[in-house]
Design a protein around this motif. Structure first.
Motif, PDB file in Angstrom:
ATOM      1  N   PRO A  16       1.029  -1.326  -0.115  1.00 57.93           N
ATOM      2  CA  PRO A  16       0.200   0.026  -0.047  1.00 57.93           C
ATOM      3  C   PRO A  16       1.037   1.287  -0.068  1.00 57.93           C
ATOM      4  N   ARG A  17       0.294   2.384  -0.685  1.00 50.12           N
ATOM      5  CA  ARG A  17       0.721   3.569  -0.475  1.00 50.12           C
ATOM      6  C   ARG A  17      -0.227   4.481   0.147  1.00 50.12           C
ATOM      7  N   ARG A  18      -0.058   5.281   1.266  1.00 54.53           N
ATOM      8  CA  ARG A  18      -1.071   5.991   2.138  1.00 54.53           C
ATOM      9  C   ARG A  18      -0.956   7.275   1.760  1.00 54.53           C
ATOM     10  N   ARG A  19      -2.112   7.990   1.749  1.00 53.64           N
ATOM     11  CA  ARG A  19      -2.403   9.438   1.704  1.00 53.64           C
ATOM     12  C   ARG A  19      -2.972   9.736   2.923  1.00 53.64           C
ATOM     13  N   PRO A  20      -2.370  10.607   4.036  1.00 54.53           N
ATOM     14  CA  PRO A  20      -2.841  10.703   5.336  1.00 54.53           C
ATOM     15  C   PRO A  20      -4.411  11.398   5.403  1.00 54.53           C
ATOM     16  N   LEU A  21      -5.046  10.796   6.000  1.00 55.68           N
ATOM     17  CA  LEU A  21      -6.528  11.357   6.040  1.00 55.68           C
ATOM     18  C   LEU A  21      -6.746  12.806   6.250  1.00 55.68           C
ATOM     19  N   GLN A  22      -5.756  13.266   7.248  1.00 57.95           N
ATOM     20  CA  GLN A  22      -5.995  14.846   7.595  1.00 57.95           C
ATOM     21  C   GLN A  22      -5.788  15.614   6.379  1.00 57.95           C
ATOM     22  N   ALA A  23      -4.630  15.159   5.325  1.00 60.72           N
ATOM     23  CA  ALA A  23      -4.190  15.778   4.189  1.00 60.72           C
ATOM     24  C   ALA A  23      -5.346  15.917   3.298  1.00 60.72           C
TER      25      ALA A  23
END
Length: 238
Positions: free
Chosen positions: A66-73
Motif C-alpha cells: 500500500p501507498r497511503r495518503r494521510p486522512l488529514q491531508a
C-alpha cells in the motif's frame, strides 16, 4: 417510495492505493486499486464514509504494497479537518477501510453489529483498529436512516456485515457502495442481470446479489465505489 431529500454535498477523498495480487484479481496480472473515502456535508454535520488504509503486519504490507495518503491531508484538500467530522460510517472493517478510525476517537462509528462481532473474533482485520482508546460504536442490525435523507443499507457479500450509504438529494439519489462490488463494471453487470431477469429473459442467466433489489427501490442516479474511480450511472433512454 417516499423519501426525504436533503441538500448534501459529497467529496471524494483520495487516501492512496494498494496493489491487488493477480491471485485475487481473477486475471493474469495484479491490479492497482485506489482507496477512496467520501465526506458528506449535511445539515447535521460532516459524515465520513471510510477512513483509509491502516498499518498492517509485515506479511500484509508485502502482500498489498500500500501507498497511503494521510486522512488529514485529504480532508484539508476539501476544506475540512478531523475535528470537523461528526460521525463515521465504515462500509466494513477491513484495514483498508477503517485505518483512520483511531484518529477519530470519541466520534460515533456506525457499523453493522455482525461486522463488529466478526472483527472482534480475530482474523478479519487488525485489533488495534477496532478497540482503540476512545472507540465509540453505534451498532446497527439491518437498515436504518441515521440522518434525514441518509440511509444505511446492508449489502453483504464481501463481508457478512458490509453496508452501503444511500443519500437522498434533490437532484437524485447517490449511493456510496463501498466494496459491495470491487469495480463499477461488476455493479453494471449485476444491474443488467437483474434487468434481464425482470424482463423475463429465459434462463440461464447470471445471478446477482439480492441487495440490488433494495438499492433499485431508490432509483440511484449515481453509485460510487471504494476501489474504483469510475462511477456507475443508469443508462438513459434516447
Amino acid at each position: 417510495m417516499q423519501t426525504t431529500s436533503t441538500h448534501t454535498a459529497v467529496h471524494r477523498l483520495d487516501l492512496g492505493y494498494f496493489v491487488r495480487p493477480a491471485s485475487e484479481t481473477g486475471g493474469p496480472e495484479p491490479r492497482v486499486e485506489p482507496v477512496l473515502a467520501y465526506l458528506v456535508e449535511h445539515d447535521r454535520g460532516l459524515l465520513l464514509f471510510d477512513t483509509g488504509i491502516g498499518t498492517g503486519d509485515p506479511e500484509t504490507e508485502a502482500h498489498y504494497r500500500p501507498r497511503r495518503r494521510p486522512l488529514q491531508a485529504a480532508l484539508t484538500a476539501v476544506g475540512a479537518s478531523l475535528a470537523d467530522v461528526s460521525v463515521v460510517v465504515n462500509c466494513h472493517l477491513h484495514f483498508d477501510h477503517c485505518g483512520g478510525n483511531p484518529l477519530l476517537a470519541g466520534k460515533p462509528i456506525v457499523v453493522q453489529a455482525v461486522e463488529l462481532a466478526t472483527a472482534r473474533r480475530g482474523g478479519h482485520t487488525f485489533d488495534e483498529l477496532i478497540d482503540f482508546p476512545g472507540a465509540r460504536y453505534e451498532e446497527l442490525t439491518g437498515e436504518a436512516e441515521i440522518w434525514p435523507g441518509v440511509r444505511v443499507v446492508p449489502t453483504p457479500g464481501h463481508t457478512d456485515g458490509h453496508q452501503s450509504l444511500v443519500l437522498h438529494r434533490p437532484d437524485g439519489t447517490v449511493v456510496l457502495a463501498g466494496q459491495a462490488r470491487d469495480v463499477a463494471s461488476h455493479y453494471a453487470a449485476d444491474h443488467l442481470a437483474r434487468q434481464a431477469a425482470s424482463d423475463g429473459v429465459e434462463p440461464p442467466l447470471p445471478g446477482y446479489p439480492r441487495w440490488l433489489d433494495r438499492l433499485a427501490d431508490f432509483a440511484p442516479r449515481r453509485v460510487l465505489f471504494a476501489h474504483d474511480c469510475s462511477v456507475w450511472e443508469p443508462p438513459r433512454a434516447g
